[in-house]
Scaffold this motif. Structure first.
Motif, PDB file in Angstrom:
ATOM      1  N   PRO A 149       0.806  -1.235   0.000  1.00  0.00           N
ATOM      2  CA  PRO A 149       0.000   0.000   0.000  1.00  0.00           C
ATOM      3  C   PRO A 149       0.834   1.276   0.000  1.00  0.00           C
ATOM      4  N   GLY A 150       1.838   1.366   0.879  1.00  0.00           N
ATOM      5  CA  GLY A 150       2.639   2.583   0.956  1.00  0.00           C
ATOM      6  C   GLY A 150       3.385   2.855  -0.329  1.00  0.00           C
ATOM      7  N   THR A 151       3.957   1.801  -0.909  1.00  0.00           N
ATOM      8  CA  THR A 151       4.715   1.961  -2.146  1.00  0.00           C
ATOM      9  C   THR A 151       3.789   2.339  -3.300  1.00  0.00           C
ATOM     10  N   SER A 152       2.568   1.787  -3.303  1.00  0.00           N
ATOM     11  CA  SER A 152       1.605   2.142  -4.341  1.00  0.00           C
ATOM     12  C   SER A 152       1.212   3.609  -4.236  1.00  0.00           C
ATOM     13  N   ARG A 153       1.089   4.114  -2.997  1.00  0.00           N
ATOM     14  CA  ARG A 153       0.797   5.544  -2.824  1.00  0.00           C
ATOM     15  C   ARG A 153       1.950   6.394  -3.347  1.00  0.00           C
ATOM     16  N   ASP A 154       3.175   5.930  -3.108  1.00  0.00           N
ATOM     17  CA  ASP A 154       4.327   6.650  -3.665  1.00  0.00           C
ATOM     18  C   ASP A 154       4.242   6.705  -5.185  1.00  0.00           C
TER      19      ASP A 154
END
Length: 471
Positions: free
Chosen positions: A360-365
């Motif tokens: 999730p965090g990397t996708s937001r990045d």
């Protein structure tokens, strides 16, 4: 041979066993194969052809194989060199009564021989798991792994000299550390809970070493992650607190670091990041783009890896006619968008790029990094699910799975999607060869292959392959 024993101060019950062995061929995982009375022993810190004395580190009587570290070299290989880092030198470490730290298991081998050993591992995996006997374009199975020269397309952005390609040191822009019971920076021994204090990290860039993390009182911390982008942007130190560590203790640790360093806490299990000071992310640069990478999100750790890999992928796809303005492509396991951005440049506004990432965090990045590219569609989720929900005819797919590889279900889905080509990026020769075997069983061919020594002094390597349907 008769096993010899020697007392060891860290062992309370029984003295460990030592053997004299002839070191055999290199194997996947950073060790070589030796045999004793018919039993296989995986030996670390040796070189094929040497005669050595080893200390058995895992030697249960019922075990199918044993593990051992070299403690003395009786007949040395001409490719043996003095290890550049004392804590990782097996001979010195065991002479002082403890195992070496992991992370530099090839540091006793000349760089040229390291690359031939890595080539041998990749060739053996391809032959055994994918029945590959011949490579495209007359490539030599015994000389596959290329050195990565210092510099690259983004070298002008750097604020310090590039790493020394002649020594293989100073390339890591990210590093991970443990903490000793006394609160000092340390690293684990291989396959062990034992933590050895360290006061340098020669594989890391000067920007990381200048932080002097080993001078900090890290009481209350279990792990430390550090990222220092080679473009000179603000470094980030991540602290994984032990249960019960108070906020006041965390603030005291942050205060020991320079003001221009961001500090945050993180949970290694969930990836959750909380700000202590500055940013919770770093800004990386590659192939003419800037990328936000939050917390411990994935980014290639060799300072020249991003440009090297982008160049290899786009060259394969461009030269094969699979990537051009108007092309429809996908970037699977896309991370923060390292490959997505240059793919978007190549297809232009008339093409499209589907970018899929599960974290999730990397996708937001990725959404932040690609917000200015309308031809890019960012999807968060498992690759298998997204491919089922968004079927389309792809000209090309970039596949960069985690160490475990894509696996048979994903490979089957990719084949069913019918792309004209797949550029496969891998950091593990075994899972890569296994997946190549799945493609070949479905009638696909290995049309191009490059392997890069992006992790000098370790057994790791990075591979980029071009796979196409048909012979």
């Amino acid at each position: 041979m008769n096993p010899q024993t020697q007392s060891h101060p860290a062992t309370a019950t029984a003295a460990p066993t030592e053997l004299v062995l002839d070191v055999g061929p290199v194997a996947h995982g950073g060790h070589c194969v030796a045999r004793h009375e018919g039993r296989v022993i995986f030996v670390r810190h040796g070189i094929p052809g040497e005669k050595v004395r080893v200390r058995l580190t895992d030697a249960g009587e019922s075990a199918k194989f044993w593990r051992a570290d070299v403690v003395e070299v009786l007949e040395a290989s001409p490719d043996r060199v003095e290890h550049f880092w004392r804590p990782a030198d097996s001979l010195r470490a065991w002479a002082h009564g403890h195992p070496p730290v992991g992370g530099a298991e090839f540091g006793h081998i000349s760089l040229a021989r390291q690359r031939t050993l890595k080539s041998a591992v990749l060739a053996e995996q391809l032959q055994r798991l994918a029945a590959v006997e011949r490579l495209p374009d007359g490539l030599d199975l015994g000389n596959l792994v290329e050195a990565v020269e210092a510099g690259g397309p983004d070298s002008s952005q750097e604020t310090e000299p590039t790493y020394d390609a002649g020594t293989g040191l100073g390339w890591r822009t990210r590093a991970s550390f443990s903490v000793t019971p006394g609160g000092k920076l340390g690293m684990h021994a291989h396959r062990s809970d034992h933590i050895i204090a360290v006061r340098e990290m020669p594989l890391a860039t000067e920007r990381i070493n200048r932080l002097r993390l080993w001078d900090l009182d890290l009481t209350g911390i279990e792990r430390v992650e550090v990222a220092a982008p080679s473009n000179g942007s603000r470094p980030l130190v991540l602290l994984a607190p032990a249960p019960g560590t108070k906020p006041k203790r965390l603030s005291a640790i942050a205060a020991q670091l320079p003001d221009d360093v961001s500090v945050a806490t993180f949970d290694p299990l969930t990836g959750e990041v909380a700000q202590l000071r500055g940013r919770t992310w770093v800004q990386e640069s590659a192939a003419g783009h800037d990328y936000r990478v939050t917390g411990a999100g994935f980014w290639q750790i060799h300072r020249d890896a991003p440009g090297t890999l982008v160049g290899a992928i786009t060259e394969f796809l461009h030269n094969g006619g699979f990537l051009a303005p108007g092309s429809v492509v996908a970037d699977l396991y896309a991370g923060a968008g390292l490959f997505t951005a240059p793919l978007a440049d190549a297809v232009g506004e008339t093409g499209s790029v589907l970018s899929v990432e599960g974290a999730p965090g990397t996708s937001r990045d990725a959404r932040k990094n690609l917000h200015g590219a309308p031809q890019v569609e960012i999807e968060h989720g498992r690759v298998e699910r997204v491919l089922r929900q968004k079927p389309r005819n792809f000209d090309a797919i970039v596949l960069d799975p985690p160490r475990a590889g894509a696996g048979k279900p994903v490979v089957s889905q990719l084949i069913a999607a019918g792309p004209r080509a797949i550029a496969y990026v891998s950091c593990d020769p075994a899972s890569f060869a296994r997946d190549v075997g799945y493609f070949q069983q479905a009638g696909w061919s290995l049309a191009g292959l490059r392997a890069f020594d992006l992790y000098p002094h370790t057994h790791h390597l990075e591979t980029v392959a071009l796979l196409t349907p048909g012979p």
